[in-house]
Design a protein around this motif. Structure first.
Motif, PDB file in Angstrom:
ATOM      1  N   UNK A  58       0.813  -1.208   0.000  1.00  0.00           N
ATOM      2  CA  UNK A  58       0.000   0.000   0.000  1.00  0.00           C
ATOM      3  C   UNK A  58       0.845   1.255   0.000  1.00  0.00           C
ATOM      4  N   UNK A  59       0.179   2.386   0.249  1.00  0.00           N
ATOM      5  CA  UNK A  59       0.877   3.661   0.320  1.00  0.00           C
ATOM      6  C   UNK A  59       1.119   4.316  -1.020  1.00  0.00           C
ATOM      7  N   UNK A  60       0.407   3.865  -2.065  1.00  0.00           N
ATOM      8  CA  UNK A  60       0.585   4.416  -3.410  1.00  0.00           C
ATOM      9  C   UNK A  60      -0.716   5.104  -3.807  1.00  0.00           C
ATOM     10  N   UNK A  61      -1.072   6.157  -3.092  1.00  0.00           N
ATOM     11  CA  UNK A  61      -2.385   6.777  -3.256  1.00  0.00           C
ATOM     12  C   UNK A  61      -2.477   7.629  -4.524  1.00  0.00           C
ATOM     13  N   UNK A  62      -3.503   7.381  -5.314  1.00  0.00           N
ATOM     14  CA  UNK A  62      -3.797   8.243  -6.453  1.00  0.00           C
ATOM     15  C   UNK A  62      -5.268   8.110  -6.814  1.00  0.00           C
ATOM     16  N   UNK A  63      -5.744   9.054  -7.613  1.00  0.00           N
ATOM     17  CA  UNK A  63      -7.111   9.023  -8.127  1.00  0.00           C
ATOM     18  C   UNK A  63      -7.043   8.880  -9.639  1.00  0.00           C
ATOM     19  N   UNK A  64      -7.958   8.124 -10.222  1.00  0.00           N
ATOM     20  CA  UNK A  64      -8.005   7.985 -11.678  1.00  0.00           C
ATOM     21  C   UNK A  64      -9.432   8.239 -12.152  1.00  0.00           C
ATOM     22  N   UNK A  65      -9.535   8.803 -13.348  1.00  0.00           N
ATOM     23  CA  UNK A  65     -10.824   9.222 -13.870  1.00  0.00           C
ATOM     24  C   UNK A  65     -10.854   8.998 -15.378  1.00  0.00           C
ATOM     25  N   UNK A  66     -12.004   8.754 -15.914  1.00  0.00           N
ATOM     26  CA  UNK A  66     -12.179   8.628 -17.359  1.00  0.00           C
ATOM     27  C   UNK A  66     -11.759   9.931 -18.034  1.00  0.00           C
ATOM     28  N   UNK A  67     -10.951   9.815 -19.082  1.00  0.00           N
ATOM     29  CA  UNK A  67     -10.504  11.017 -19.795  1.00  0.00           C
ATOM     30  C   UNK A  67     -11.694  11.805 -20.348  1.00  0.00           C
ATOM     31  N   UNK A  68     -12.676  11.112 -20.894  1.00  0.00           N
ATOM     32  CA  UNK A  68     -13.850  11.799 -21.434  1.00  0.00           C
ATOM     33  C   UNK A  68     -14.606  12.537 -20.327  1.00  0.00           C
TER      34      UNK A  68
END
Length: 271
Positions: A58-68
């Protein structure tokens, strides 16, 4: 704002924002931050799948979102702030230079930057290893790195979720493996310039079938490419400013071109 594509046209799949990027966005634009968070997938683990062992931490925090989805949010926020948006309107180099400040965010192959490389001090270095951006409905709940050994060499896949039931997958290999596998000869786009390399998609789906859990790989103008490391000694020339991949590139596996463009925009506004 002049954009050559249509409002809902997006090439690629997911966009990644680190925790630090999200923190900077919150400090500067809490409303846009809230909308992006609501449409994002939060990831905190990384998983390494080697043929002989699997490691997870763990400890690899990020957010991801659809490009569109991200583009639609940014368009709506820009319009609400008073910006005039022109879609399907490519702007040729030199066509909008009369403004007080002209911001160019037209990617690693920026035509505006390349029209005067000596003024920006531009150097571009081409990598050797082929890679391809893809998508899948396969369930991933971590940033996952998978390796597959074949009789022709090794392939590596970098995957992360970005929406409910969707994940980005970036697959790469060395040039020798690519050629030995015959994938340097796939993809005739003479009759379909906007298509994907379907032959390679099918072959890669078979190679990574165990990691995809029976799901297929999805293309979106997906073709083999090599990475370009872009460096500029100066990010501005008179009233022209470069942002994002037009100014600097980060490795393709971390999907950070849009992230860097947003951070650059925050820095430009502060300046």
């Amino acid at each position: 704002m002049y954009e050559q594509n249509a409002p809902d046209e997006a090439f690629g799949f997911g966009v990644v924002f680190s925790a630090r990027t999200m923190s900077e966005l919150w400090k500067n634009d809490q409303e846009t931050h809230a909308r992006i968070v609501a449409a994002s997938v939060a990831v905190s683990d990384m998983e390494l799948r080697h043929p002989r062992a699997t490691l997870r931490y763990g400890g690899f925090d990020f957010s991801s979102i659809s490009r569109r989805e991200l583009l639609l949010i940014l368009q709506e926020q820009a319009a609400e702030a008073g910006a005039t948006l022109h879609f399907g309107h490519p702007a040729a180099p030199g066509s909008i230079d009369e403004a007080d400040v002209v911001v160019y965010a037209d990617g690693a192959s920026s035509s505006h930057r390349d029209a005067r490389p000596e003024r920006f001090g531009t150097t571009v270095r081409h990598g050797a290893s082929p890679y391809m951006w893809l998508g899948t409905h396969a369930p991933f709940d971590a940033a996952t790195f998978s390796f597959v050994e074949t009789e022709n060499g090794h392939f590596a896949a970098h995957a992360y979720p970005y929406a409910d039931g969707m994940a980005t997958v970036v697959i790469e290999c060395d040039p020798g493996t690519w050629k030995a596998s015959g994938m340097d000869r796939t993809g005739d786009f003479s009759r379909n310039s906007g298509g994907s390399d379907e032959e390679s998609l099918g072959h890669l789906g078979e190679l990574f079938a165990e990691h995809l859990g029976g799901h297929k790989l999805i293309g979106n103008r997906s073709r083999w490419s090599t990475f370009r490391t872009v460096h500029n000694e100066r990010w501005s020339d008179g009233n022209a400013v470069l942002l994002g991949d037009a100014a600097h590139t980060a490795h393709f596996t971390v999907g950070s071109g849009t992230k860097m463009a947003m951070e650059d925009a925050i820095a430009l506004a502060a300046a």
